[in-house]
Write a protein that holds these residues in place. Structure first.
Motif, mmCIF file in Angstrom:
data_model
loop_
_atom_site.group_PDB
_atom_site.id
_atom_site.type_symbol
_atom_site.label_atom_id
_atom_site.label_comp_id
_atom_site.label_asym_id
_atom_site.label_seq_id
_atom_site.Cartn_x
_atom_site.Cartn_y
_atom_site.Cartn_z
ATOM 1 N N SER A 16 0.802 -1.367 -0.150
ATOM 2 C CA SER A 16 0.020 0.223 -0.052
ATOM 3 C C SER A 16 0.694 1.029 -0.039
ATOM 4 N N SER A 17 0.235 2.262 -0.903
ATOM 5 C CA SER A 17 1.730 3.299 -0.508
ATOM 6 C C SER A 17 1.225 4.473 0.117
ATOM 7 N N ARG A 18 -0.050 4.136 1.126
ATOM 8 C CA ARG A 18 0.116 4.850 1.948
ATOM 9 C C ARG A 18 0.772 4.331 3.419
ATOM 10 N N ARG A 19 1.012 3.256 3.061
ATOM 11 C CA ARG A 19 1.111 2.713 4.428
ATOM 12 C C ARG A 19 2.552 2.505 3.938
ATOM 13 N N LEU A 20 3.582 2.572 2.585
ATOM 14 C CA LEU A 20 4.716 2.595 3.025
ATOM 15 C C LEU A 20 5.145 4.107 3.074
ATOM 16 N N SER A 21 4.195 5.043 2.694
ATOM 17 C CA SER A 21 4.567 6.871 2.440
ATOM 18 C C SER A 21 4.643 7.234 4.551
ATOM 19 N N MET A 22 3.562 6.311 5.840
ATOM 20 C CA MET A 22 3.971 6.755 6.602
ATOM 21 C C MET A 22 4.848 6.140 7.415
ATOM 22 N N GLN A 23 5.688 4.824 6.583
ATOM 23 C CA GLN A 23 7.055 4.340 7.124
ATOM 24 C C GLN A 23 8.173 5.326 7.156
ATOM 25 N N GLY A 157 17.308 -19.431 -20.581
ATOM 26 C CA GLY A 157 17.275 -19.984 -21.001
ATOM 27 C C GLY A 157 16.419 -19.164 -22.271
ATOM 28 N N ASP A 158 15.133 -19.934 -22.534
ATOM 29 C CA ASP A 158 13.981 -18.651 -23.002
ATOM 30 C C ASP A 158 13.681 -18.426 -22.208
ATOM 31 N N ASP A 159 13.308 -18.213 -21.130
ATOM 32 C CA ASP A 159 12.587 -17.703 -20.100
ATOM 33 C C ASP A 159 12.919 -16.427 -19.126
ATOM 34 N N ILE A 160 11.925 -15.986 -18.527
ATOM 35 C CA ILE A 160 12.321 -14.393 -17.982
ATOM 36 C C ILE A 160 11.496 -14.824 -16.942
ATOM 37 N N ARG A 161 12.805 -14.715 -15.761
ATOM 38 C CA ARG A 161 11.736 -15.050 -14.519
ATOM 39 C C ARG A 161 11.749 -13.670 -13.740
ATOM 40 N N ILE A 162 10.802 -13.282 -13.424
ATOM 41 C CA ILE A 162 11.249 -11.981 -12.573
ATOM 42 C C ILE A 162 9.824 -12.124 -11.077
ATOM 43 N N PRO A 163 11.306 -11.851 -10.310
ATOM 44 C CA PRO A 163 11.247 -12.334 -8.333
ATOM 45 C C PRO A 163 10.386 -10.450 -8.051
ATOM 46 N N VAL A 164 9.965 -10.773 -7.167
ATOM 47 C CA VAL A 164 9.020 -9.578 -6.432
ATOM 48 C C VAL A 164 9.725 -9.686 -5.163
ATOM 49 N N PHE A 165 10.654 -8.726 -5.290
ATOM 50 C CA PHE A 165 11.194 -8.468 -3.943
ATOM 51 C C PHE A 165 10.104 -7.425 -2.846
ATOM 52 N N HIS A 166 10.031 -8.931 -2.524
ATOM 53 C CA HIS A 166 8.470 -7.980 -0.899
ATOM 54 C C HIS A 166 9.384 -7.469 0.340
ATOM 55 N N PRO A 167 10.686 -6.830 0.152
ATOM 56 C CA PRO A 167 11.404 -6.376 1.035
ATOM 57 C C PRO A 167 11.063 -4.544 0.523
ATOM 58 N N LEU A 168 10.755 -4.685 -1.096
ATOM 59 C CA LEU A 168 11.126 -3.311 -1.146
ATOM 60 C C LEU A 168 9.766 -2.634 -1.027
ATOM 61 N N ILE A 169 8.518 -3.758 -0.805
ATOM 62 C CA ILE A 169 7.088 -2.937 -0.661
ATOM 63 C C ILE A 169 6.466 -3.917 1.068
ATOM 64 N N SER A 170 7.568 -3.843 1.466
ATOM 65 C CA SER A 170 7.618 -4.265 3.463
ATOM 66 C C SER A 170 6.351 -5.141 3.771
ATOM 67 N N GLU A 171 6.702 -6.742 2.696
ATOM 68 C CA GLU A 171 5.548 -7.634 2.620
ATOM 69 C C GLU A 171 6.262 -8.907 3.188
ATOM 70 N N LYS A 172 5.677 -10.021 3.257
ATOM 71 C CA LYS A 172 5.838 -11.183 3.771
ATOM 72 C C LYS A 172 5.664 -11.930 2.324
ATOM 73 N N ALA A 173 7.342 -12.810 1.974
ATOM 74 C CA ALA A 173 7.026 -13.491 1.362
ATOM 75 C C ALA A 173 6.348 -14.158 1.269
ATOM 76 N N ASP A 174 6.271 -15.450 2.251
ATOM 77 C CA ASP A 174 5.179 -16.130 2.796
ATOM 78 C C ASP A 174 3.829 -15.974 2.158
ATOM 79 N N ASP A 175 3.065 -14.539 2.338
ATOM 80 C CA ASP A 175 1.963 -13.990 2.036
ATOM 81 C C ASP A 175 1.596 -14.546 0.115
#
Length: 234
Positions: A16-23, A157-175
């Protein structure tokens, strides 16, 4: 506990942009406090020297505070949105990536940035898409991307992998995984025939090592005892 079909049709939002701004506000207040203290210490001297550094720190803190307050007042947005239609991850693309284009998912350790600004994401969720879709819909044909690329996109290879950097959005990877994995299985045609329990790459490596170790122990029990290369009994 598996999710019901109704739950899978719900949209889940992260970052959430509002939660990130509050941090940002405590950080900004800390900088302001530091600037005030330095300015007070300098002005309390009988012959104060230049106060430019203190004023610069104070101005930086005020700028951070204004940015945080303006961001909080604006309409709330989210960095990661997972819906029945696909995944919107604004660090990677400005549009929804359909489930039909996500060929696989998993967990991995990923790193973003360099030096002191480096962010490590342990067991981050990743999405795999085809290179043709990446080139047609996501890749921006700029000099920077051509020369340096982006660690938001990893070539496999012929694919592109997109990791979701959860620390950048202050979330948990398991969630995030709990929201992505059942929806990918429900809405992606590529999920058919995939294993029920996907494990991350580090776990897969440890599993392989443990199996190799157990196989070696089994072989030693079956082989006849003799002299080893040091001349001792095995």
């Amino acid at each position: 506990m598996s999710a019901t079909s109704d739950e899978l049709r719900d949209t889940v939002r992260f970052g959430s942009s509002r939660r990130l701004s509050m941090q940002m506000i405590p950080f900004a207040l800390g900088i302001i406090a530091l600037g005030v203290v330095l300015l007070w210490l300098e002005l309390s001297q009988p012959y104060p020297e230049s106060t430019a550094m203190a004023w610069l720190i104070l101005a930086g803190g005020l700028a951070f505070l204004i940015i945080a307050l303006v961001s909080h007042a604006r309409k709330e947005t989210h960095s990661l949105v997972i819906s029945p239609f696909g995944v919107l991850y604004d660090h990677a693309a400005k549009h929804v990536i359909p489930w039909s284009e996500i060929t696989s998912i998993g967990r991995m350790d990923a790193t973003h940035g360099t030096g002191k600004s480096r962010t490590r994401a342990r067991n981050a969720v990743y999405l795999t898409i085809g290179e043709s879709y990446y080139r047609a819909r996501i890749f921006e044909d700029t000099f920077f991307n051509k020369v340096f690329g982006s660690d938001f996109f990893l070539n496999k290879g012929d694919d592109i992998r997109i990791p979701v950097f959860h620390p950048l959005i202050s979330e948990k990877a398991d969630d995030i995984w709990a929201a992505v994995e059942p929806r990918w299985r429900a809405f992606s045609e590529h999920a058919k025939g995939s294993p029920d329990n996907l494990i991350n790459e580090s776990e897969a490596s440890l599993t392989f090592q443990s199996l190799a170790h157990e196989a070696g122990r089994a072989m030693r029990t079956l082989l006849p005892k003799g002299k080893n290369r040091f001349g001792r009994d095995q």
